[in-house]
Scaffold this motif. Structure first.
Motif, PDB file in Angstrom:
ATOM      1  N   THR A 108       0.804  -1.209   0.000  1.00 23.66           N
ATOM      2  CA  THR A 108       0.000   0.000   0.000  1.00 23.66           C
ATOM      3  C   THR A 108       0.841   1.265   0.000  1.00 23.66           C
ATOM      4  O   THR A 108       0.313   2.342  -0.206  1.00 23.66           O
ATOM      5  CB  THR A 108      -0.920   0.018   1.233  1.00 23.66           C
ATOM      6  N   GLU A 109       2.134   1.160   0.208  1.00 25.38           N
ATOM      7  CA  GLU A 109       2.984   2.339   0.236  1.00 25.38           C
ATOM      8  C   GLU A 109       3.193   2.896  -1.168  1.00 25.38           C
ATOM      9  O   GLU A 109       3.088   2.188  -2.154  1.00 25.38           O
ATOM     10  CB  GLU A 109       4.322   2.001   0.887  1.00 25.38           C
ATOM     11  N   MET A 110       3.478   4.212  -1.242  1.00 25.85           N
ATOM     12  CA  MET A 110       3.751   4.855  -2.521  1.00 25.85           C
ATOM     13  C   MET A 110       5.171   4.504  -2.952  1.00 25.85           C
ATOM     14  O   MET A 110       6.123   4.719  -2.203  1.00 25.85           O
ATOM     15  CB  MET A 110       3.594   6.372  -2.376  1.00 25.85           C
ATOM     16  N   LEU A 111       5.291   3.952  -4.139  1.00 25.60           N
ATOM     17  CA  LEU A 111       6.573   3.525  -4.671  1.00 25.60           C
ATOM     18  C   LEU A 111       6.867   4.304  -5.930  1.00 25.60           C
ATOM     19  O   LEU A 111       5.984   4.480  -6.768  1.00 25.60           O
ATOM     20  CB  LEU A 111       6.507   2.017  -4.979  1.00 25.60           C
ATOM     21  N   SER A 112       8.095   4.783  -6.060  1.00 27.52           N
ATOM     22  CA  SER A 112       8.518   5.410  -7.310  1.00 27.52           C
ATOM     23  C   SER A 112       9.794   4.729  -7.774  1.00 27.52           C
ATOM     24  O   SER A 112      10.624   4.318  -6.954  1.00 27.52           O
ATOM     25  CB  SER A 112       8.739   6.913  -7.118  1.00 27.52           C
ATOM     26  N   ILE A 113       9.905   4.556  -9.085  1.00 26.03           N
ATOM     27  CA  ILE A 113      11.076   3.906  -9.680  1.00 26.03           C
ATOM     28  C   ILE A 113      11.622   4.849 -10.737  1.00 26.03           C
ATOM     29  O   ILE A 113      10.873   5.341 -11.584  1.00 26.03           O
ATOM     30  CB  ILE A 113      10.719   2.548 -10.307  1.00 26.03           C
ATOM     31  N   ARG A 114      12.935   5.084 -10.695  1.00 25.59           N
ATOM     32  CA  ARG A 114      13.587   5.943 -11.671  1.00 25.59           C
ATOM     33  C   ARG A 114      15.009   5.450 -11.903  1.00 25.59           C
ATOM     34  O   ARG A 114      15.571   4.723 -11.067  1.00 25.59           O
ATOM     35  CB  ARG A 114      13.600   7.390 -11.189  1.00 25.59           C
ATOM     36  N   PRO A 115      15.619   5.870 -13.027  1.00 20.51           N
ATOM     37  CA  PRO A 115      17.024   5.517 -13.240  1.00 20.51           C
ATOM     38  C   PRO A 115      17.904   6.152 -12.151  1.00 20.51           C
ATOM     39  O   PRO A 115      17.683   7.299 -11.748  1.00 20.51           O
ATOM     40  CB  PRO A 115      17.345   6.110 -14.609  1.00 20.51           C
ATOM     41  N   ALA A 116      18.871   5.405 -11.671  1.00 15.43           N
ATOM     42  CA  ALA A 116      19.803   5.918 -10.671  1.00 15.43           C
ATOM     43  C   ALA A 116      20.711   6.970 -11.301  1.00 15.43           C
ATOM     44  O   ALA A 116      21.023   6.918 -12.490  1.00 15.43           O
ATOM     45  CB  ALA A 116      20.643   4.777 -10.104  1.00 15.43           C
ATOM     46  N   PHE A 163      12.115   3.836  -4.720  1.00 15.71           N
ATOM     47  CA  PHE A 163      12.035   4.599  -3.478  1.00 15.71           C
ATOM     48  C   PHE A 163      10.656   4.436  -2.862  1.00 15.71           C
ATOM     49  O   PHE A 163       9.659   4.380  -3.580  1.00 15.71           O
ATOM     50  CB  PHE A 163      12.250   6.095  -3.745  1.00 15.71           C
ATOM     51  N   SER A 164      10.623   4.429  -1.541  1.00 16.79           N
ATOM     52  CA  SER A 164       9.375   4.472  -0.791  1.00 16.79           C
ATOM     53  C   SER A 164       9.581   5.484   0.322  1.00 16.79           C
ATOM     54  O   SER A 164      10.528   5.353   1.107  1.00 16.79           O
ATOM     55  CB  SER A 164       9.051   3.096  -0.212  1.00 16.79           C
ATOM     56  N   GLY A 165       8.738   6.492   0.361  1.00 17.19           N
ATOM     57  CA  GLY A 165       8.886   7.517   1.377  1.00 17.19           C
ATOM     58  C   GLY A 165      10.228   8.216   1.321  1.00 17.19           C
ATOM     59  O   GLY A 165      10.770   8.599   2.350  1.00 17.19           O
ATOM     60  N   GLY A 169      14.944  -0.679  -3.243  1.00 15.73           N
ATOM     61  CA  GLY A 169      15.274  -1.746  -4.173  1.00 15.73           C
ATOM     62  C   GLY A 169      15.899  -1.197  -5.437  1.00 15.73           C
ATOM     63  O   GLY A 169      15.793  -0.001  -5.731  1.00 15.73           O
ATOM     64  N   CYS A 170      16.559  -2.077  -6.178  1.00 17.05           N
ATOM     65  CA  CYS A 170      17.144  -1.680  -7.453  1.00 17.05           C
ATOM     66  C   CYS A 170      17.246  -2.902  -8.361  1.00 17.05           C
ATOM     67  O   CYS A 170      17.144  -4.044  -7.910  1.00 17.05           O
ATOM     68  CB  CYS A 170      18.516  -1.044  -7.272  1.00 17.05           C
ATOM     69  N   VAL A 171      17.439  -2.625  -9.639  1.00 19.92           N
ATOM     70  CA  VAL A 171      17.653  -3.689 -10.615  1.00 19.92           C
ATOM     71  C   VAL A 171      18.433  -3.103 -11.792  1.00 19.92           C
ATOM     72  O   VAL A 171      18.194  -1.980 -12.214  1.00 19.92           O
ATOM     73  CB  VAL A 171      16.321  -4.337 -11.090  1.00 19.92           C
ATOM     74  N   GLN A 172      19.376  -3.865 -12.302  1.00 20.99           N
ATOM     75  CA  GLN A 172      20.195  -3.481 -13.451  1.00 20.99           C
ATOM     76  C   GLN A 172      19.587  -4.051 -14.720  1.00 20.99           C
ATOM     77  O   GLN A 172      19.161  -5.208 -14.748  1.00 20.99           O
ATOM     78  CB  GLN A 172      21.606  -4.043 -13.248  1.00 20.99           C
ATOM     79  N   VAL A 173      19.568  -3.230 -15.780  1.00 24.15           N
ATOM     80  CA  VAL A 173      19.147  -3.682 -17.106  1.00 24.15           C
ATOM     81  C   VAL A 173      20.266  -3.297 -18.069  1.00 24.15           C
ATOM     82  O   VAL A 173      20.685  -2.140 -18.097  1.00 24.15           O
ATOM     83  CB  VAL A 173      17.836  -3.009 -17.567  1.00 24.15           C
ATOM     84  N   SER A 174      20.746  -4.255 -18.847  1.00 25.64           N
ATOM     85  CA  SER A 174      21.836  -3.992 -19.786  1.00 25.64           C
ATOM     86  C   SER A 174      21.469  -4.510 -21.172  1.00 25.64           C
ATOM     87  O   SER A 174      20.846  -5.563 -21.296  1.00 25.64           O
ATOM     88  CB  SER A 174      23.118  -4.707 -19.334  1.00 25.64           C
ATOM     89  N   PRO A 181      16.317  -6.092   2.733  1.00 27.69           N
ATOM     90  CA  PRO A 181      15.925  -7.358   3.359  1.00 27.69           C
ATOM     91  C   PRO A 181      14.656  -7.276   4.211  1.00 27.69           C
ATOM     92  O   PRO A 181      13.887  -8.235   4.270  1.00 27.69           O
ATOM     93  CB  PRO A 181      17.142  -7.723   4.221  1.00 27.69           C
ATOM     94  N   ALA A 182      14.397  -6.156   4.835  1.00 29.10           N
ATOM     95  CA  ALA A 182      13.192  -6.016   5.661  1.00 29.10           C
ATOM     96  C   ALA A 182      11.928  -5.917   4.814  1.00 29.10           C
ATOM     97  O   ALA A 182      10.824  -6.055   5.329  1.00 29.10           O
ATOM     98  CB  ALA A 182      13.314  -4.773   6.549  1.00 29.10           C
ATOM     99  N   ARG A 183      12.071  -5.705   3.508  1.00 27.47           N
ATOM    100  CA  ARG A 183      10.912  -5.546   2.627  1.00 27.47           C
ATOM    101  C   ARG A 183      10.751  -6.711   1.648  1.00 27.47           C
ATOM    102  O   ARG A 183       9.897  -6.664   0.768  1.00 27.47           O
ATOM    103  CB  ARG A 183      11.042  -4.242   1.838  1.00 27.47           C
ATOM    104  N   GLN A 184      11.570  -7.746   1.789  1.00 26.92           N
ATOM    105  CA  GLN A 184      11.457  -8.881   0.883  1.00 26.92           C
ATOM    106  C   GLN A 184      10.172  -9.651   1.156  1.00 26.92           C
ATOM    107  O   GLN A 184       9.628  -9.613   2.240  1.00 26.92           O
ATOM    108  CB  GLN A 184      12.689  -9.775   1.009  1.00 26.92           C
ATOM    109  N   ALA A 185       9.709 -10.336   0.133  1.00 27.17           N
ATOM    110  CA  ALA A 185       8.481 -11.139   0.167  1.00 27.17           C
ATOM    111  C   ALA A 185       7.234 -10.272   0.187  1.00 27.17           C
ATOM    112  O   ALA A 185       6.160 -10.743   0.532  1.00 27.17           O
ATOM    113  CB  ALA A 185       8.482 -12.124   1.338  1.00 27.17           C
TER     114      ALA A 185
END
Length: 180
Positions: free
Chosen positions: A2-10, A67-69, A74-79, A95-99
């Motif tokens: 339910t948290e607001m999540l944003s994903i952007r290039p690092a 990002f959350s708050g 989290g992150c992920v590489q794409v090549s 680790p506290a947010r896994q699963a």
């Protein structure tokens, strides 16, 4: 989730936060709080700031940061590997947010980026062959073992210090034309 999540290039300015996130997810006691760690197979570092800086500066690669708050979670590489093939790597979740579905969300973002930015029709990845639970996780997400194995850089401390000298990578791949 339910948290607001944003994903952007690092960006280069993200490197200290990014480095801490990756290390906490892969190595040491903090990693053991989650289920995806490599702490029982490798000691030392997972990556370093110089490697992250080079990855961020390379136009054939993208490191997506979630990002959350305002905190990196989290992150992920794409090549871009070749025309039509992209690589997914360095998937790291606090680790506290896994699963909680964040890994699944990051994989989907990486696949979308691979299609849009690199024109990829296939995504491949490598996983240490001793990590059966993680391989099964990716298989549930549509990735299949290709039968190919690649050597682990055992003598390169930039990738960690092997506890088990029998490490190798298995290759998994997924068609990006099939949604889901």
């Amino acid at each position: 989730m339910t948290e607001m999540l944003s994903i952007r290039p690092a960006a280069q300015a993200d490197i200290p936060l990014l480095h801490a996130l990756v290390e906490s997810a892969y190595r040491g006691d903090s990693a053991r709080r989650g289920w995806t760690h490599e702490a029982d197979l490798l000691g030392g570092q997972r990556t370093d700031p110089d490697t992250l800086a080079a990855l961020i500066a390379d136009p054939r690669q993208c490191l997506l940061l979630a990002f959350s708050g305002g905190e990196p979670v989290g992150c992920v590489q794409v090549s871009k590997v070749t025309e039509g093939i992209a690589y997914l790597g360095m998937l790291a979740v606090d680790p506290a947010r896994q699963a909680g579905g964040l890994g699944r969300t990051l994989i989907a973002a990486a696949e979308d980026h691979a299609r849009r930015a690199f024109g990829a029709g296939t995504m491949e990845m490598t996983v240490i062959r001793q990590r059966g639970e993680l391989i099964a996780y990716y298989q549930r997400r549509g990735y299949a073992l290709t039968g190919e194995e690649r050597p682990f850089p055992l003598a390169d401390a930039r990738f960690g210090l092997p506890i088990n000298p029998d490490l190798a990578f298995v290759v998994l791949a997924r068609s990006l034309s099939a949604e889901g």
